[in-house]
Design a protein around this motif. Structure first.
Motif, PDB file in Angstrom:
ATOM      1  N   TYR A 280       1.046  -0.636  -0.033  1.00 19.68           N
ATOM      2  CA  TYR A 280       0.195   0.387  -0.221  1.00 19.68           C
ATOM      3  C   TYR A 280       0.825   1.567  -0.265  1.00 19.68           C
ATOM      4  O   TYR A 280       1.914   1.450   0.749  1.00 19.68           O
ATOM      5  N   GLU A 281       0.753   2.044  -0.910  1.00 24.42           N
ATOM      6  CA  GLU A 281       1.446   3.591  -0.846  1.00 24.42           C
ATOM      7  C   GLU A 281       0.123   4.221  -0.917  1.00 24.42           C
ATOM      8  O   GLU A 281      -0.724   4.595  -1.074  1.00 24.42           O
ATOM      9  N   GLU A 282       0.585   5.116  -0.565  1.00 23.71           N
ATOM     10  CA  GLU A 282      -0.082   7.101   0.324  1.00 23.71           C
ATOM     11  C   GLU A 282      -1.595   6.817  -0.378  1.00 23.71           C
ATOM     12  O   GLU A 282      -2.685   7.276  -0.265  1.00 23.71           O
ATOM     13  N   LYS A 283      -0.664   7.336  -2.037  1.00 19.63           N
ATOM     14  CA  LYS A 283      -2.305   7.925  -2.554  1.00 19.63           C
ATOM     15  C   LYS A 283      -3.091   6.577  -3.105  1.00 19.63           C
ATOM     16  O   LYS A 283      -4.060   6.920  -3.848  1.00 19.63           O
ATOM     17  N   ASP A 284      -2.929   5.126  -2.904  1.00 16.21           N
ATOM     18  CA  ASP A 284      -3.966   4.024  -2.842  1.00 16.21           C
ATOM     19  C   ASP A 284      -4.597   3.774  -3.365  1.00 16.21           C
ATOM     20  O   ASP A 284      -5.568   5.093  -1.298  1.00 16.21           O
ATOM     21  N   VAL A 285      -5.727   3.679  -3.317  1.00 12.09           N
ATOM     22  CA  VAL A 285      -7.825   3.370  -2.781  1.00 12.09           C
ATOM     23  C   VAL A 285      -7.292   1.562  -2.917  1.00 12.09           C
ATOM     24  O   VAL A 285      -7.578   0.996  -3.839  1.00 12.09           O
ATOM     25  N   TYR A 286      -7.970   1.289  -1.359  1.00 14.89           N
ATOM     26  CA  TYR A 286      -7.619  -0.619  -1.240  1.00 14.89           C
ATOM     27  C   TYR A 286      -9.012  -0.741  -1.183  1.00 14.89           C
ATOM     28  O   TYR A 286     -10.152   0.334  -0.536  1.00 14.89           O
ATOM     29  N   TRP A 287      -9.798  -1.728  -1.953  1.00 14.36           N
ATOM     30  CA  TRP A 287     -10.620  -2.163  -1.607  1.00 14.36           C
ATOM     31  C   TRP A 287     -10.930  -4.056  -1.071  1.00 14.36           C
ATOM     32  O   TRP A 287     -10.382  -4.556  -1.980  1.00 14.36           O
ATOM     33  N   CYS A 288     -11.361  -4.215  -0.460  1.00 11.47           N
ATOM     34  CA  CYS A 288     -11.300  -5.292   0.265  1.00 11.47           C
ATOM     35  C   CYS A 288     -13.134  -5.612   0.404  1.00 11.47           C
ATOM     36  O   CYS A 288     -13.872  -4.796   0.857  1.00 11.47           O
ATOM     37  N   THR A 289     -13.911  -6.641  -0.611  1.00  8.38           N
ATOM     38  CA  THR A 289     -15.016  -7.528  -0.679  1.00  8.38           C
ATOM     39  C   THR A 289     -15.674  -8.032   0.606  1.00  8.38           C
ATOM     40  O   THR A 289     -16.825  -8.238   0.419  1.00  8.38           O
ATOM     41  N   ALA A 290     -14.890  -8.036   1.018  1.00  9.03           N
ATOM     42  CA  ALA A 290     -15.457  -8.966   2.618  1.00  9.03           C
ATOM     43  C   ALA A 290     -16.438  -7.972   3.759  1.00  9.03           C
ATOM     44  O   ALA A 290     -16.367  -6.644   2.897  1.00  9.03           O
ATOM     45  N   ASP A 291     -17.502  -8.818   4.621  1.00  6.08           N
ATOM     46  CA  ASP A 291     -18.288  -8.230   4.838  1.00  6.08           C
ATOM     47  C   ASP A 291     -17.438  -7.711   6.651  1.00  6.08           C
ATOM     48  O   ASP A 291     -16.663  -8.922   6.976  1.00  6.08           O
ATOM     49  N   ILE A 292     -17.689  -6.590   7.387  1.00  9.18           N
ATOM     50  CA  ILE A 292     -17.258  -6.749   8.541  1.00  9.18           C
ATOM     51  C   ILE A 292     -17.117  -7.712   9.875  1.00  9.18           C
ATOM     52  O   ILE A 292     -16.818  -8.043  10.511  1.00  9.18           O
ATOM     53  N   GLY A 293     -18.493  -8.615   9.204  1.00 14.92           N
ATOM     54  CA  GLY A 293     -18.489 -10.037  10.286  1.00 14.92           C
ATOM     55  C   GLY A 293     -17.647 -11.232  10.431  1.00 14.92           C
ATOM     56  O   GLY A 293     -17.641 -11.338  11.214  1.00 14.92           O
ATOM     57  N   TRP A 294     -16.594 -10.617   9.082  1.00 15.12           N
ATOM     58  CA  TRP A 294     -15.744 -11.883   9.244  1.00 15.12           C
ATOM     59  C   TRP A 294     -14.559 -11.200   9.299  1.00 15.12           C
ATOM     60  O   TRP A 294     -13.992  -9.735   9.573  1.00 15.12           O
ATOM     61  N   ILE A 295     -13.648 -12.306   9.896  1.00 22.28           N
ATOM     62  CA  ILE A 295     -11.680 -11.086  10.456  1.00 22.28           C
ATOM     63  C   ILE A 295     -11.338 -10.741   8.757  1.00 22.28           C
ATOM     64  O   ILE A 295     -11.324 -10.136   9.723  1.00 22.28           O
ATOM     65  N   GLY A 309      -3.194   4.144   7.937  1.00 22.30           N
ATOM     66  CA  GLY A 309      -3.396   5.898   6.472  1.00 22.30           C
ATOM     67  C   GLY A 309      -4.360   5.430   5.623  1.00 22.30           C
ATOM     68  O   GLY A 309      -3.608   7.194   5.097  1.00 22.30           O
ATOM     69  N   ALA A 310      -4.774   4.480   5.450  1.00 24.77           N
ATOM     70  CA  ALA A 310      -5.259   3.695   4.530  1.00 24.77           C
ATOM     71  C   ALA A 310      -6.594   4.732   3.987  1.00 24.77           C
ATOM     72  O   ALA A 310      -6.995   4.920   4.711  1.00 24.77           O
ATOM     73  N   THR A 311      -6.401   4.645   2.422  1.00 25.03           N
ATOM     74  CA  THR A 311      -7.722   4.812   1.988  1.00 25.03           C
ATOM     75  C   THR A 311      -8.886   3.675   1.706  1.00 25.03           C
ATOM     76  O   THR A 311      -7.881   2.736   1.033  1.00 25.03           O
ATOM     77  N   THR A 312     -10.017   2.949   2.263  1.00 22.71           N
ATOM     78  CA  THR A 312     -10.733   1.724   2.440  1.00 22.71           C
ATOM     79  C   THR A 312     -11.755   1.839   1.866  1.00 22.71           C
ATOM     80  O   THR A 312     -12.736   2.381   2.127  1.00 22.71           O
ATOM     81  N   VAL A 313     -11.991   0.978   1.207  1.00 20.58           N
ATOM     82  CA  VAL A 313     -13.606   1.306   0.446  1.00 20.58           C
ATOM     83  C   VAL A 313     -14.535   0.224   1.121  1.00 20.58           C
ATOM     84  O   VAL A 313     -14.220  -0.367   1.696  1.00 20.58           O
ATOM     85  N   MET A 314     -15.423   0.278   1.793  1.00 19.68           N
ATOM     86  CA  MET A 314     -16.817  -0.585   2.133  1.00 19.68           C
ATOM     87  C   MET A 314     -17.769  -0.473   0.927  1.00 19.68           C
ATOM     88  O   MET A 314     -18.164   0.491   0.872  1.00 19.68           O
TER      89      MET A 314
END
Ligand code: 6R9
Length: 634
Positions: A280-295, A309-314
């Motif tokens: 991960y680098e400062e300007k990146d946009v990271y997306w994990c498609t999991a549900d927060i109900g799982w680990i 300090g990342a940008t994370t997609v929900m």
């Protein structure tokens, strides 16, 4: 977090060696990069035979100071969370670190005003909306232990989880959107709470505007409380080993296991692995498609990314709504750089036309990830060719609810990938393969039971309320080592490939399902005498469930079709629709050992239509039933 960053294979080997030779120095160096109220006295204390581990002993900190406050000076206006709603026509929300700070402080104050204190358990039963992230972090801010229950679990599964850790409060919503469905979450909570005397308060978030009943004295809408709450909230001083959260996972007996994770080790490990594996680098946009109900959602939507300090997609929705292009539309729209999903989603999308993929510009992508189950070769290539355009490394990350963070995985752009292989252990992780005689298998080109022989910072510390079960489940099969429940092979260069569970857990669509709780649910049906569930290979789900069911001899007159439907209904009610059986066979008996244990090995082979070599059946009490079951298999 520059220290021990890995940018090449050569560097990986160097860092890995150091992490094994001097683990205490290694992890304390990484821990220096975080904000502490007080530093630790001792890095590690452990006795694996007793399942006892402590990291950063006597250190004091608060994880939200590390995930939010410390970023404000430099990244206050940077987006922390991009909320992408279920409905593509609803506008996405960009929550900056400043906004997140305000929201979490407000929510923390609401929780405190409602009587929640350090150490209290708060059950969170919410869809993938910003309030879910905010409530999780607000609990962490005041030292309450969050127990997120995936909003697809049924009434009785929710009740069992609330009862087990005696939650004081539930935070839920009037409903949730998922594809073209709306889910009545509040109705499920109301049902569950009939058997949950520990709950005094239910806070309700408005999402669907459904007309729902509110119970006087117990239920409160969140909005009015939240509106008037202050945007400042002092973060509780937490010990490094104070509990951060409980997350339930399935086991081989009916009762779910409340895995307990603590503060400092979990934070440091998820942050370090996130940064390295995904590069991960400062300007990146990271997306994990999991549900927060799982680990995966806990560690790699929230804590790991936010600690960096990342940008994370929900994402609130599903990959098939409004059409099979949704994932790629979102990648294009938000210029996602790292995309992390599950093989079951990849397989489902790979069945559809590639036009859904090519329609969008995916050139922002740099890294692809996979998690939840072994990824088969075909899905790996489809992902690599069509999504990654053959230029994005695929990090196939093997880990577990119990491990808290990624354990065996390529590091993007450093570790050469190999389809279906999770490759090499991350720094600090010491895997071993064990044979049936409990000996460590040395060398390469070998297979065995996968264990970890040295503690790592984010390992679960116990099962809530049942340390004995924790010790027995994970530390007794191979004394002094953590047993993962998975089998693995190590190839000629030392790469690991996970071959699947060796215990009574089946991974269906990436969800960890214990067969025992499903059997318990089925056995409640009045017509059922006994049942056994096993997994069998399935094109999309990875595994599907096959039920062998013995009916009571009561002259059952209902037809089999109705019974099948009713049994699945029982499962839906007790566990959730994810645990429904794909195949049901009514049998006259189940193959049992002399000690009365069902021989699942044989049932697994029958379910997979692999009956040529059933192995040794001579120890069976009733070998004759096997023939009968094979003949009538569905
Ligand atoms: C993170 C998560 C854990 C079980 C685990 C294993 C399977 C997860 C995998 C994988 C092969 C991978 N698993 N990732 N198998 N390759 N990359 O999924 O946690 O829900 O606790 O499941 O999932 O069998 O033991 P959890």
């Amino acid at each position: 977090m520059g220290v021990y960053e890995v940018k090449s294979l050569e560097q990986y080997f160097k860092v890995y060696k150091r992490s094994v030779r001097e683990p205490r120095k290694f992890w304390s160096k990484i821990a220096e990069d975080f904000v502490w109220y007080k530093k630790w006295d001792k890095v590690l204390e452990y006795r694996l035979e007793e399942a006892e581990v402590k990291w950063f002993v006597n250190g004091k900190l608060n994880i939200t100071k590390n995930c939010i406050d410390r970023h404000l000076a430099k990244r206050g206006d940077k987006t922390a969370i991009i909320f992408e709603p279920n409905d593509p026509d609803e506008e996405a929300e960009h929550i900056t670190y400043n906004d997140l700070y305000n929201r979490v402080c407000k929510m923390a104050n609401v929780l405190r005003d409602q009587g929640i204190r350090k150490g209290d358990r708060v059950c969170i039963y919410l869809p993938m909306i910003p309030e879910l992230a905010v409530t999780v972090l607000a609990c962490a801010r005041i030292g309450a232990i969050h127990s997120v229950v995936f909003a697809g679990f049924s009434e009785s599964a929710l009740a069992a989880r609330i009862q087990d850790c005696e939650c004081k409060m539930v935070v839920t919503s009037d409903g949730g959107f998922r594809g073209n469905k709306t889910i009545d979450l509040k109705g499920i909570v109301d049902g569950a709470l009939e058997t949950c005397p520990s709950i005094d308060k239910v806070l309700v978030v408005k999402r669907t505007n459904a007309d729902i009943p509110m119970k006087e004295g117990r239920d409160e809408w969140l909005a009015p409380l939240y509106e008037k709450a202050s945007t400042e909230s002092i973060a509780e001083v937490m010990d490094a080993e104070d509990p951060l959260f409980i997350l339930y996972t399935s086991g081989s007996t009916g009762k779910p296991k409340g895995m307990l994770h603590t503060t400092a080790g979990y934070m440091i490990y998820t942050a370090y692995t996130f940064k390295n594996v995904f590069q991960y680098e400062e300007k990146d946009v990271y997306w994990c498609t999991a549900d927060i109900g799982w680990i995966t959602g806990h560690s790699y939507i929230l804590y790991g990314p936010l600690a960096n300090g990342a940008t994370t997609v929900m994402f609130e929705g599903v990959p098939s709504y409004p059409d099979f292009g949704r994932f790629w539309e979102v990648v294009d729209k938000h210029k996602v750089t790292q995309f992390y999903t599950a093989p079951t989603a990849i397989r489902a999308l790979a069945k559809e036309s590639t036009d859904w993929v090519t329609k969008y510009d995916l050139s922002s992508l740099k890294v692809l990830g996979s998690v939840g189950e072994p990824i088969n070769e075909e899905a790996w290539h489809w992902y690599n060719d069509h999504v990654g355009n053959k230029k994005c490394p695929i990090v196939d990350t093997w880990w577990q609810t119990e491990t808290g963070g990624l354990m065996i995985s390529p590091i993007a752009y450093a570790t050469p990938t190999k389809p279906t292989y999770a490759t090499l252990p991350l720094p600090g992780v010491q895997p071993v393969l064990m044979d049936e005689k409990r000996n460590e298998i040395e060398g390469n080109q070998v297979v065995g039971s996968l264990c970890i022989k040295f503690p790592w910072p984010s390992m679960a510390r116990t099962i809530w309320g049942d340390h004995r079960r924790y010790k027995e489940t994970y530390f007794s099969a191979f004394p002094g080592k953590y047993f993962t429940g998975d089998g693995a092979l190590r190839d000629e260069v030392g790469y690991y490939r996970i071959t699947g569970r060796v215990d009574d857990v089946v991974i269906v669509s990436g969800h960890n399902l214990g067969t025992a709780p499903i059997e318990d649910a089925i056995n409640e049906h009045p017509a059922v005498a006994e049942s056994a569930i096993v997994g069998f290979p399935h094109d999309i789900k990875g595994n599907a469930l096959y039920g062998f069911i013995i009916l009571k001899e009561t002259g059952e007159t209902r037809n089999r079709e109705n019974l099948t439907r009713e049994i699945n209904q029982y499962i839906s009610e007790h566990i959730g629709p994810i645990a429904k059986l794909d195949k049901i066979q009514f049998v006259s008996g189940l193959p049992k050992t002399r000690s009365g244990k069902i021989m699942r090995r044989i049932l697994r082979k029958i379910a997979s239509k692999d009956t040529a070599n059933l192995g040794d059946t001579s120890t069976l009490l009733n070998p004759e039933v096997v023939e009968d079951i094979i003949e009538n298999a569905v």
